[in-house]
Enzyme design. Structure first.
Site, PDB file in Angstrom:
ATOM      1  N   LYS A 129     -22.946   6.544  66.068  1.00 49.67           N
ATOM      2  CA  LYS A 129     -23.200   7.756  66.861  1.00 49.67           C
ATOM      3  C   LYS A 129     -24.547   8.362  66.423  1.00 49.67           C
ATOM      4  CE  LYS A 129     -18.298   8.115  67.519  1.00 49.67           C
ATOM      5  NZ  LYS A 129     -17.117   8.940  67.785  1.00 49.67           N
ATOM      6  N   ASN A 161     -19.793   2.151  65.207  1.00 44.46           N
ATOM      7  CA  ASN A 161     -20.555   3.052  66.083  1.00 44.46           C
ATOM      8  C   ASN A 161     -21.023   4.240  65.239  1.00 44.46           C
ATOM      9  OD1 ASN A 161     -21.486   4.813  68.005  1.00 44.46           O
ATOM     10  ND2 ASN A 161     -19.496   5.131  69.010  1.00 44.46           N
ATOM     11  N   HIS A 177     -19.016   5.087  76.601  1.00 47.67           N
ATOM     12  CA  HIS A 177     -18.258   5.799  75.553  1.00 47.67           C
ATOM     13  C   HIS A 177     -17.871   7.184  76.087  1.00 47.67           C
ATOM     14  CE1 HIS A 177     -17.287   7.865  71.845  1.00 47.67           C
ATOM     15  NE2 HIS A 177     -17.139   6.685  71.285  1.00 47.67           N
ATOM     16  N   SER A 196     -10.208   6.739  65.260  1.00 43.29           N
ATOM     17  CA  SER A 196      -9.670   6.987  63.910  1.00 43.29           C
ATOM     18  C   SER A 196      -9.168   5.737  63.213  1.00 43.29           C
ATOM     19  CB  SER A 196      -8.583   8.065  63.962  1.00 43.29           C
ATOM     20  OG  SER A 196      -9.149   9.307  64.344  1.00 43.29           O
ATOM     21  N   GLY A 252     -15.846   4.515  64.418  1.00 48.61           N
ATOM     22  CA  GLY A 252     -16.866   5.565  64.349  1.00 48.61           C
ATOM     23  C   GLY A 252     -17.051   6.036  62.918  1.00 48.61           C
ATOM     24  N   GLU A 300     -10.268   3.431  73.736  1.00 50.10           N
ATOM     25  CA  GLU A 300     -10.429   4.529  72.789  1.00 50.10           C
ATOM     26  C   GLU A 300      -9.809   5.800  73.372  1.00 50.10           C
ATOM     27  OE1 GLU A 300     -13.967   3.780  69.945  1.00 50.10           O
ATOM     28  OE2 GLU A 300     -14.723   4.789  71.723  1.00 50.10           O
ATOM     29  N   GLU A 346     -17.924   9.981  74.781  1.00 50.08           N
ATOM     30  CA  GLU A 346     -18.878  11.051  74.465  1.00 50.08           C
ATOM     31  C   GLU A 346     -20.039  11.045  75.449  1.00 50.08           C
ATOM     32  OE1 GLU A 346     -19.298  10.100  70.306  1.00 50.08           O
ATOM     33  OE2 GLU A 346     -17.242  10.803  69.977  1.00 50.08           O
ATOM     34  N   GLY A 363     -12.235  10.649  66.128  1.00 57.26           N
ATOM     35  CA  GLY A 363     -12.700  11.616  65.143  1.00 57.26           C
ATOM     36  C   GLY A 363     -11.653  12.626  64.714  1.00 57.26           C
TER      37      GLY A 363
END
Ligand code: PGA
Length: 255
Positions: A10, A8, A91, A203, A224, A158, A93, A164
């Site tokens: 992003k 991903n 997701h 992560s 990610g 996730e 986010e 992250g």
């Protein structure tokens, strides 16, 4: 079943990144299905660069409607036309930045399926929810309401606090949540729920991938930050357990 390792990107990446990354994806045969999910404008370029490769392409979102007055949004069918075969939906986010609800996610999943895309539906708890002992309950509830009838695709667990941050849940915690997700899938989709791949995300790095990917009910990873570096992404993919060899018939052994 082969594990799925999805990257991903992003809101990262440039047109000039496509050639080298696609060459890396195509270079070595992998024991997994590789999927790269770049920003929308890079999809068509990636599709051209990945022609003849086993690696697949995914998008990071789609709209729930097939077309219409939705400024800034992209339809699932256009993503398919651009060369995507997967789409990440729900997701955390997007849930946080765009206020996407479980119902919104379910509608997007339906649109993706109608366009022939394979949805990767995300779920995961906040740190406060985990500390309160609510992680399994939150994830169960998200999935129950984010997966429409007729769902076919992948689920990605996730934990939001692991995205992250360089932190991951213990392997025992990942295994426990994945088992809970499997139970939801089997209850909700008796015909297909046992076979739905459940990815872990948050992560995932070359150094922790082998342990995470070997856990029961982990069918791959959604990566990610580490997916932005092709060497790291391939190292993660290479640490996935190979799909079990097809069973040899007893008659073949006897002869
Ligand atoms: P991360 O992101 O690997 O950078 O933690 C995972 C994701 O959000 O999909």
């Amino acid at each position: 079943m082969r594990q799925v390792i999805a990257g991903n990107w992003k809101m990262n990446g440039k047109f000039s990144d496509i050639a080298a990354y696609a060459a890396g994806l195509s270079a070595a045969p992998m024991p997994v299905t590789l999927v790269v999910c770049p920003p929308f404008p890079l999809l068509a370029g990636f599709a051209a660069a990945l022609k003849g490769s086993e690696a697949a392409l995914g998008a990071q979102d789609c709209h729930a409607n097939a077309s219409g007055a939705h400024t800034g949004d992209v339809s699932a069918s256009l993503l398919a036309e651009a060369g995507a075969s997967y789409v990440i939906l729900g997701h955390s986010e997007r849930r946080a930045d765009h206020g996407e609800t479980n119902a919104d996610v379910a509608a997007k999943v339906e649109a993706a399926l109608a366009a022939g895309l394979i949805p990767i539906v995300c779920c995961g708890e906040t740190e406060a929810e985990r500390d309160a002992g609510e992680a399994e309950h939150v994830v169960r509830s998200q999935l129950t309401h984010s997966l429409p009838p007729g769902f076919a695709g992948l689920v990605a667990y996730e934990p939001i606090w692991a995205i992250g941050t360089g932190r991951t849940p213990s392997e025992a915690d990942v295994a426990a949540i994945h088992a809970a997700i499997r139970a939801v899938l089997v209850a909700q989709f008796p015909a297909s729920g046992a076979a739905t791949p459940i990815l872990y995300g948050g992560s995932v790095k070359p150094g922790n991938a082998a342990g995470l990917l070997a856990l029961p009910e982990v069918g791959g990873a959604l990566v990610g930050g580490a997916s932005l570096n092709i060497a790291d992404f391939l190292a993660i993919a290479a640490s996935a357990p190979a799909a079990p060899a097809p069973a040899i018939a007893a008659s073949a052994l006897a002869s």
